[in-house]
Enzyme design. Structure first.
Site: not given
Length: 418
Positions: A22-23, A116, A305, A397
């Protein structure tokens, strides 16, 4: 509201393939507007953050289409430089659009991004980096107005190695005449992936993964078909899911070269791990041992994370362990939910001390952010009885149907809507 219902007690085992990160995908989508030619990203997971970024691109005039597991972006008709307020507030990564819009139009208007609630996460580093490139910035009524009419290459010194700020400056500078140096740059693998992507488009970027990045401006970029790197956080989460259940798992397309810190801690907890390029195998003991201490740091340190997932593991490990969160100040919000399940975690400021317990009990808990929600699901896999994780839509997400991935490993997880 979405709720994950997790029935604990099953030992996970099996094989899975890791999704693209995702990042990595989000800044690549932003960078796709740096060319008027079509860009295709392969193996893009179906995440809400990706959907929001695609909607932002469409609002600006891009054509974004899903083609199998990939996304195709055509920004030939891009016409907007004003970011949509509502969409920008739904996703933190909307700020990645600032650099590319300035590079394309020499002006941009954006609102403060959402995402978030894991800490303050100011965007001042993004703005100061762009000011070093000659951008004039004004803040008015919650909007950031940027005038890039006088943009130029230059020296950018980041006070902190911010991933987002590094990426924004890279994208803003890639079409500027001259050479830009980014000092104290973030070194995360996603930075290296952005460099590969920009260079595949015809850019000239060097040094990603080191403290100084050199961006030599080019006149234009071209379209490209590109596969983003695999997600080290998803891979780490799946390994942690197997570890907390005493299970055994093999991950294909695992970015093992980017997971050294996570694999090291899992080994310290008693897991047997074998790795080779693109593949990792983990076999966990019946009960994990507590590591003495873990401190989150920018890459190549332990990733923030993965911190709360490790806290879930620590809560059921033999012994006492300490986690120090050095990146975001609100990353222990889920300790109370873990304690509700029977954990013994004491939080003081940026430090959490976990005294391992032998058993957790299912409970009704609440996901407050993406990674914390995933950690509660992991705790539910180990707990006796049923765990209900409310607001599981936050997990979407960053995880492509996490419940389906866990079910493929033998977990009993289902989703309830409404």
């Amino acid at each position: 509201m979405e709720t994950m219902m997790v029935t604990g007690g099953r030992r996970l085992r099996g094989n899975l393939r890791v999704d693209s990160a995702k990042n990595a995908v989000l800044p690549l989508l932003a960078a796709s507007i740096l060319t008027e030619e079509p860009v295709t990203l392969r193996e893009v997971p179906r995440l809400t953050d990706v959907s929001h970024m695609a909607d932002i691109l469409r609002t600006l005039g891009c054509e974004v289409t899903r083609e199998g597991s990939g996304l195709r972006v055509d920004s030939g008709n891009l016409r907007g430089w004003e970011m949509p307020d509502k969409l920008s507030k739904q996703i933190r990564s909307s700020i990645f659009m600032l650099g590319p819009i300035l590079a394309r139009f020499r002006k941009a208007t954006v609102t403060y991004p959402g995402g978030c609630e894991i800490g303050v996460r100011p965007i001042d580093l993004h703005l100061s980096g762009l000011r070093s490139l000659g951008v004039v910035i004004e803040d008015e009524g919650g909007h950031i107005h940027c005038d890039g009419g006088g943009m130029h290459a230059g020296e950018v010194h980041l006070d902190y190695p911010s991933v987002g700020a590094t990426e924004n400056v890279m994208m803003a500078a890639v079409l500027l005449e001259g050479t830009t140096y980014i000092h104290n740059a973030a070194r995360e693998p996603e930075i290296v992936d952005l460099q590969r992507f920009l260079n595949a488009m015809g850019g000239d970027v060097r040094g990603a993964g080191e403290q100084t990045i050199c961006v030599r401006g080019v006149e234009r970029l071209r379209g490209v078909t590109y596969t983003p790197i695999a997600d080290r956080i998803v891979a780490g989460t799946l390994l942690a899911a197997a570890a907390i259940t005493g299970g055994e798992i093999t991950l294909e397309r695992a970015p093992v070269e980017d997971m050294t810190a996570t694999l090291s801690k899992l080994r310290e907890m008693g897991c047997a791990i074998s790795e080779e390029p693109g593949r990792v195998h983990l076999s966990a003991p019946g009960r994990l041992r507590a590591f003495r201490q873990l401190q989150t740091q920018p890459h190549p340190g332990f990733p923030t994370d993965m911190q709360v997932q490790m806290l879930a593991l620590l809560s059921v490990s033999e012994g006492t362990g300490v986690i120090v969160e050095n990146v975001f100040e609100n990353r222990f919000a889920h300790a109370g939910d873990l304690n509700r399940m029977g954990a013994r975690i004491i939080v003081s400021g940026r430090t959490a001390v976990a005294h391992g317990v032998e058993r957790l009990c299912g409970a009704q808990v609440t996901a407050r952010d993406l990674r914390g929600g995933a950690a509660l699901v992991l705790a539910g896999l180990r707990a006796e009885g049923i765990t209900m994780v409310e607001h599981a839509e936050l997990i979407d997400r960053g995880y492509d149907h996490l419940e389906l991935q866990l079910r493929a490993l033998g977990a009993e997880v289902s989703r309830i809507s409404g």
